[in-house]
Design a protein around this motif. Structure first.
Motif, mmCIF file in Angstrom:
data_model
loop_
_atom_site.group_PDB
_atom_site.id
_atom_site.type_symbol
_atom_site.label_atom_id
_atom_site.label_comp_id
_atom_site.label_asym_id
_atom_site.label_seq_id
_atom_site.Cartn_x
_atom_site.Cartn_y
_atom_site.Cartn_z
ATOM 1 N N ILE A 19 57.927 44.998 36.826
ATOM 2 C CA ILE A 19 56.847 45.729 37.601
ATOM 3 C C ILE A 19 55.501 45.436 36.802
ATOM 4 C CG2 ILE A 19 56.491 47.901 38.346
ATOM 5 C CD1 ILE A 19 58.756 46.686 39.598
ATOM 6 N N LEU A 20 55.698 45.529 35.489
ATOM 7 C CA LEU A 20 54.509 45.774 34.683
ATOM 8 C C LEU A 20 53.381 44.522 34.908
ATOM 9 C CD1 LEU A 20 54.294 46.772 30.890
ATOM 10 C CD2 LEU A 20 52.987 44.727 31.829
ATOM 11 N N LEU A 57 49.506 44.441 35.816
ATOM 12 C CA LEU A 57 48.641 43.759 34.756
ATOM 13 C C LEU A 57 47.569 42.688 35.142
ATOM 14 C CD1 LEU A 57 47.437 44.109 31.855
ATOM 15 C CD2 LEU A 57 49.337 42.604 31.078
ATOM 16 N N VAL A 58 48.255 41.599 35.701
ATOM 17 C CA VAL A 58 47.514 40.222 36.050
ATOM 18 C C VAL A 58 48.550 39.866 37.209
ATOM 19 C CG1 VAL A 58 46.669 38.028 35.879
ATOM 20 C CG2 VAL A 58 46.567 39.809 33.989
ATOM 21 N N VAL A 76 47.365 39.262 28.131
ATOM 22 C CA VAL A 76 47.196 40.709 27.748
ATOM 23 C C VAL A 76 45.730 40.478 26.832
ATOM 24 C CG1 VAL A 76 47.542 42.498 26.014
ATOM 25 C CG2 VAL A 76 49.297 41.391 27.367
ATOM 26 N N ALA A 77 45.568 39.410 26.107
ATOM 27 C CA ALA A 77 44.246 39.184 25.031
ATOM 28 C C ALA A 77 43.301 38.664 25.803
ATOM 29 C CB ALA A 77 44.658 38.580 23.934
ATOM 30 N N PRO A 112 44.860 49.210 39.968
ATOM 31 C CA PRO A 112 44.371 50.320 39.759
ATOM 32 C C PRO A 112 45.974 51.317 39.131
ATOM 33 C CG PRO A 112 43.368 49.835 41.817
ATOM 34 C CD PRO A 112 44.379 49.009 41.431
ATOM 35 N N ASP A 113 46.948 50.712 39.500
ATOM 36 C CA ASP A 113 48.143 51.702 39.118
ATOM 37 C C ASP A 113 48.615 51.108 37.913
ATOM 38 O OD1 ASP A 113 48.720 49.367 40.444
ATOM 39 O OD2 ASP A 113 50.775 50.094 41.452
#
Length: 662
Positions: free
Chosen positions: A91-92, A96-97, A493-494, A597-598
């Protein structure tokens, strides 16, 4: 009164939600779970061998460098990710992307594949544990019904040698009989002769130690099997595998609330046993010889060889368990402001320290075994299952009261294995609970069904030739694929989400103080050093690739191809996730590479959902968000959407430190 009542209702709803997903009872449970996940079989049966193989103490130099360059940075990154959003990887990453939304499911699939065969090692360990409840260990002699003709022990062979004879088929035989067993003719008392040449009789017949004979013929039953004929089901192994899964299910029936209590024992007990074995080991005759061989004679010239660095990088990467989704899952049950940076540093170095200490334990005992057998230490050194189920069992047969030391060792292996297995199964279960929230109220049923399913998947490894399937999974399921996922995770992430944004999430929102030297270290590693290190590991892993094999049996080409498909089972979720996002059609262009946004803290997300501000992760209407970090309170609430821009398109703004945007 009305406001107070509203606060009470909000508090109750919050606690109910916490109850549904679960949370660590305290920080110690999280710390021990992470430590238990990182410290596993590899610390005991692979690191000591690699240290011996790659220059002894000299190997600690590339090992420590790779810890700092590849292991620790990725370890902390995953803990911070999971803790910030309080969600499993599946779910993450879509939040995130979105373009790389399949990355999380790829990690979950990796954990699933590893969990299938990892519990088979636990089943073997239970098998040996039960076999240790006897006055005479069955792998200490060749008088069992299952022993092959070639079975021998060094004591029996030496006894026959003193009579100028040879040990074969549980007795001493002459050179004529011994040479004939090898398909040769006896030339004299010491040599055999073939049509073209002569050779020493000693070694003319292939021999197998009593401990290896037990492993192959009693437990596995692999002798005489191939991929085309795997033989029959070994019901004792089926029972041990079932016991392993029952134990995992029982400890995880309530999620982290139950497994968090179990880790107090499973994470700490191995250290108790290691200390006991170390004290016993260094008091044995020949212990110093083993330790000297292990680490006291560093060969610095080995540092110029690329293979040494590859071994160090690979060991540290797999040992810490990054890119399997397990660390993200464990951290997702953390309190929002827990100092996971401190935990990551302590756990990573504790893991490496455990590996080094385990090496002293193992090699002190191997030095004793070499002295007892009158051979060089290098002749008894082994790695992997060979050390745990062949060499070490052989060593304990030479100690006073062998069953006691055997039980201690295998109890330790069980504890080491359970911790890692808990995390892998928890990763899969959490993925289901986060994806289908209605399942959270049915944790016992879900965990039970999951464990039964994985048990059934592992039954092929309980056949006579099941070791072939085990090695295929071990060889391909989490090899190159996990490195690829690690590289993509770092890039997401980076670079795509942004290093500075993520550091603001960590320092400003979660309130974790990052000193300037550490900030520079994380920047250097996440942006440059770690991605480069992982790419190098990937290239070297492909360069040093060897086809899967077991013993002298190399798997057929069609099975090697099957293995590569096993490797792709997890990687295929990457394109599938992207295809799903395109098919869904709610993200286009830049939105595909922009955090939703979440992608925000759990408590913020829940408040918004409760107020109806989000629907399927999208903002609805106008809402207010006051930043709740004590160090960054706003004098006034932020309003979403903000005042429309000139072109009348909506603009979404955020409080300082809240870095997501649409």
């Amino acid at each position: 009164m009305g406001k107070e009542k509203t606060k009470e209702v909000t508090s109750v709803e919050s606690s109910v939600d916490e109850e549904e997903r679960g949370e660590w009872g305290n920080q110690c449970e999280f710390f021990l779970s992470c430590l238990g996940y990182a410290v596993g079989f590899g610390n005991v049966w692979r690191f000591p061998y690699l240290c011996y193989k790659n220059g002894g103490a000299a190997f600690l130099i590339p090992y420590t460098i790779m810890l700092l360059c590849a292991g620790l940075p990725l370890f902390f990154l995953e803990l911070a990710l999971g803790q910030y959003v309080s969600l499993g990887p599946n779910i993450l990453f879509p939040k995130l992307v979105p373009f790389f939304g399949g990355l999380g499911w790829a990690m979950v699939m990796l954990s699933l594949l590893v969990a299938i065969y990892y519990n088979m090692i636990l089943a073997w360990t239970f098998f040996y544990t039960f076999a240790s409840f006897t006055s005479e260990l069955p792998w200490g002699h060749c008088n069992n019904y299952f022993n092959s003709l070639e079975c021998y022990t060094e004591e029996l062979a030496a006894s026959c040698r003193n009579q100028s004879m040879y040990y074969y088929n549980s007795t001493c035989v002459s050179s004529e009989v011994y040479c004939k067993a090898a398909g040769l003719k006896a030339l004299n008392a010491t040599h055999c002769q073939s049509a073209a040449s002569m050779k020493l009789a000693e070694g003319a017949v292939s021999r197998i130690s009593a401990s290896e004979d037990y492993f192959r013929n009693r437990m596995l039953g692999v002798t005489g099997t191939t991929w085309d004929d795997m033989g029959e089901m070994r019901w004792e192994l089926v029972g041990c595998l079932a016991l392993s899964w029952v134990l995992v299910a029982a400890c995880m029936v309530k999620g982290v609330k139950s497994s968090g209590k179990v880790v107090y024992f499973t994470a700490l007990f191995p250290y108790v046993v290691l200390v006991i074995l170390f004290i016993r080991g260094i008091t044995l005759k020949g212990a110093y010889t083993g330790i000297e061989f292990y680490i006291l004679k560093p060969n610095m010239t080995r540092l110029t060889e690329i293979e040494v660095w590859n071994d160090a990088a690979t060991q540290i990467f797999y040992s810490l368990g990054s890119s399997f989704g397990g660390l993200i899952t464990l951290a997702s049950y953390n309190k929002f402001k827990n100092n996971c940076m401190r935990d990551a540093i302590i756990i990573a170095f504790s893991n490496c320290g455990t590996s080094v200490f385990a090496g002293f334990v193992i090699f002190s005992i191997l030095g004793f075994l070499a002295t007892e057998l009158g051979v060089e230490v290098k002749d008894v050194v082994s790695s992997g299952s060979g050390l745990a189920f062949v060499v070490y069992p052989a060593a304990v047969t030479h100690m006073p009261v062998p069953p006691v030391w055997s039980l201690l060792f295998f109890f330790m292996l069980i504890s080491l294995g359970l911790d890692s297995q808990f995390t892998m199964v928890e990763t899969i279960a959490t993925a289901l609970f986060d994806q289908f929230e209605f399942l959270r109220s049915k944790k016992p049923q879900v965990v039970g069904t999951l464990c039964i399913s994985l048990f059934l998947c592992g039954l092929t490894m309980c056949l006579d030739g099941g070791i072939y399937m085990f090695e295929l999974f071990n060889w391909y399921s989490a090899g190159i694929s996990v490195i690829i996922l690690g590289i993509i995770e770092l890039a997401v992430v980076a670079y795509i989400y942004g290093f500075k944004k993520f550091m603001r999430n960590i320092s400003e929102e979660m309130g974790i103080h990052v000193p300037l030297p550490l900030y520079i270290y994380w920047a250097a590693t996440w942006l440059v050093i770690t991605p480069v290190a992982l790419v190098i590991i990937l290239v070297l892993s492909i360069y040093y690739y060897t086809p899967a094999y077991f013993g002298s049996y190399i798997y057929p080409l069609r099975i090697q191809i099957l293995g590569w498909f096993l490797c792709l089972v997890s990687l295929v979720f990457l394109p599938l996730g992207t295809i799903y996002v395109f098919a869904k059609g709610d993200k286009r262009g830049k939105e595909l590479f922009t955090a939703s946004p979440d992608f925000c803290p759990h408590h913020v997300r829940k408040e918004r959902e409760k107020d109806g501000e989000f629907k399927n992760g999208q903002p609805v209407g106008v809402f207010r968000y006051t930043y709740d970090n004590e160090g960054y309170q706003e004098p006034t609430a932020k309003i979403y959407p903000a005042i429309p821009a000139v072109d009348n398109s909506p603009v979404y703004s955020h409080a300082p430190g809240y870095s997501n945007h649409i």
